[in-house]
Design a protein around this motif. Structure first.
Motif, PDB file in Angstrom:
ATOM      1  N   THR A  92      -0.837   8.121   5.524  1.00 19.04           N
ATOM      2  CA  THR A  92      -1.731   7.012   5.867  1.00 19.04           C
ATOM      3  C   THR A  92      -1.813   6.921   7.386  1.00 19.04           C
ATOM      4  O   THR A  92      -1.094   7.616   8.111  1.00 19.04           O
ATOM      5  CB  THR A  92      -1.218   5.664   5.316  1.00 19.04           C
ATOM      6  N   GLU A 132      -1.291   3.985   8.781  1.00 22.05           N
ATOM      7  CA  GLU A 132      -0.557   2.756   9.059  1.00 22.05           C
ATOM      8  C   GLU A 132       0.675   3.038   9.911  1.00 22.05           C
ATOM      9  O   GLU A 132       1.471   3.934   9.611  1.00 22.05           O
ATOM     10  CB  GLU A 132      -0.129   2.099   7.739  1.00 22.05           C
ATOM     11  N   LYS A 169       3.830   0.882  12.014  1.00 22.15           N
ATOM     12  CA  LYS A 169       4.525  -0.370  12.301  1.00 22.15           C
ATOM     13  C   LYS A 169       5.318  -0.185  13.591  1.00 22.15           C
ATOM     14  O   LYS A 169       6.088   0.769  13.716  1.00 22.15           O
ATOM     15  CB  LYS A 169       5.444  -0.743  11.146  1.00 22.15           C
TER      16      LYS A 169
END
Length: 484
Positions: free
Chosen positions: A78, A80, A82
């Motif tokens: 992905t 994504e 963090k």
């Protein structure tokens, strides 16, 4: 000079505080709270402000003050990412893996690639490194265990293993024990694997009725079917659950045949076998694969066990009962205030699972004593032949189970006695312990040896009562060998 969020407080002060915290954490992880420092003068008292320290460490993580490392946690497959601001000192003191990563980094940013489930709880994991505590949900246990194992945070790993072992009975929407078993098998954690397998075996009736049953793997299913210590209502219950599992999962024919051949058809009354032969779609489809077992089961039900034992090996699994909770094979026994005095109880069971013995009953006497001497140290019978317990304050709980009478029908049959102790865990009544002893011994020597029945909150008690279930398992023995 780098300053913290509190005006005028240099960051090196937080470094010193951090070292104190790490020392505190290393002590509490071992399970010992700091009460008094070694070497203190007599009468000295330790002022414990560790909770304030934990709160400050959490603030340090949240605010990112003095951070010298940026963790970029990327979810695999992905886009994504963090971002977490951390302090290299904390990470290196808690994990040798992080220490190696930080020593070989080329910049202030470290990129970590994690699976979606691990990435979702990574901030929880980092917070544990700072604060030494963590909140865990059932669906997060495996992900956090993976992170603790990957980064060598052994205290957290051991704590999560213990958490899973202690929360096998907790309720969850889709179940979790089978998933934990598969994970334990994958990582080679034999203790967790065995705990999961024992829970499934001892509480199989409730598992069969849950949504979790449908998710069981082929290998785990076949492993369970081989066991004689399964606790369930009847063999018919197991067959019907197996039929539902096969219908839902549609395994290959080899798996279906292996599973069907592990059912103990001799333990199913003939009237139910006749019905299954005509009405069970599964049995109709695979009848040829189990024809020999069904024929043997009907022979078992039609002849006397002594006659059958002349020609067949009656020690094989098809003639061996599991732990059936049906009233045919035992009885529940609730003992209120179990530390008060001795109790006795009588119940009846069928002589054996063969239909030839279906009308024959055996009466059993059970005696429970909270404080009991060994057989060698007590007088067992009075002049009238009644059993008389000899109690002592130094004794421990004992249970004795004996047949009320003897009979020629007992020839070729021995009886294994199983005593199940129930307990309430996470609000659910589950099997806490199982004790087995053979006909040649009238009592279980290790019965409740570790139980503290004096405590009202004892894990062996439910509302101050001892919940038992006694099961009698008739076992047939080969008497003669047929001539060739």
């Amino acid at each position: 000079m780098v300053y913290s969020c509190e005006r005028g407080t240099p960051f090196w002060v937080y470094v010193g505080t951090l070292l104190l915290f790490i020392h505190f954490h290393s002590v509490t992880v071992r399970g010992a709270a700091i009460k008094q420092e070694t070497g203190l003068d007599n009468g000295a008292t330790v002022l414990n402000h560790t909770m304030n320290l934990v709160q400050r460490m959490e603030t340090l993580l949240v605010m990112g003050n003095g951070s010298d490392v940026t963790l970029r946690v990327q979810t695999i497959n992905t886009d994504e990412v963090k971002v977490i601001q951390v302090h290299s000192l904390v990470l290196t003191l808690q994990s040798d893996v992080f220490e190696e990563l930080l020593l070989t980094r080329n910049s202030s940013a470290v990129v970590l690639r994690e699976t979606p489930d691990c990435a979702a709880v990574f901030d929880k994991f980092v917070r544990y490194l700072y604060c030494g505590d963590i909140s865990v949900r059932l669906d997060q246990a495996i992900s956090l265990h993976k992170l603790a194992s990957k980064y060598h945070v052994w205290g957290l790993q051991q704590g999560l293993t213990q958490y899973m072992t202690q929360h096998l009975s907790s309720d969850s929407p889709t179940g979790h024990v089978i998933g934990w078993y598969s994970y334990a098998l994958q990582i080679g954690d034999m203790a967790l694997r065995d705990s999961c397998l024992q829970y499934l075996s001892w509480n199989l009736s409730s598992v069969l009725q849950s949504t979790e049953w449908g998710s069981i793997s082929d290998d785990l299913l076949l492993s369970l079917l081989q066991r004689s210590d399964l606790i369930l209502q009847s063999e018919l219950e197991l067959y019907e659950a197996l039929e539902a599992w096969i219908s839902q999962n549609q395994p290959v024919s080899k798996t279906v045949e292996s599973a069907l051949r592990a059912v103990r058809y001799g333990m199913i009354p003939p009237q139910h076998l006749f019905r299954l032969q005509k009405q069970s779609p599964l049995m109709l489809k695979y009848y040829e694969s189990i024809r020999d077992l069904l024929f043997l089961a009907f022979q078992f039900h039609s002849a006397s066990p002594i006659q059958l034992a002349k020609y067949f090996d009656v020690n094989c699994s098809i003639f061996t009962p599991r732990n059936y909770l049906s009233s045919t094979w035992g009885s529940a026994w609730v003992i209120n205030n179990p530390t008060r005095d001795d109790r006795s109880f009588s119940f009846q069971t069928q002589l054996g699972p063969s239909s030839h013995d279906s009308s024959k009953r055996v009466t059993w006497n059970a005696l429970f004593s909270p404080r009991w001497l060994p057989l060698s140290a007590r007088s067992t019978f009075t002049e009238l032949g009644a059993m008389q317990p000899t109690r002592t304050e130094g004794g421990r709980p004992r249970i004795i189970i004996t047949p009320a009478t003897s009979s020629p029908d007992f020839a070729g049959v021995s009886f294994q006695k199983t005593v199940i102790v129930m307990a309430r865990q996470q609000g659910k009544v589950v099997v806490r312990h199982v004790y087995n002893f053979h006909q040649s011994t009238e009592e279980a020597g290790d019965f409740l040896v570790d139980a503290d029945l004096q405590r009202r909150a004892s894990e062996y008690l439910i509302d101050s009562s001892l919940y038992l279930h006694i099961i009698i398992k008739p076992l047939y023995h080969t008497l003669l060998v047929a001539r060739k």
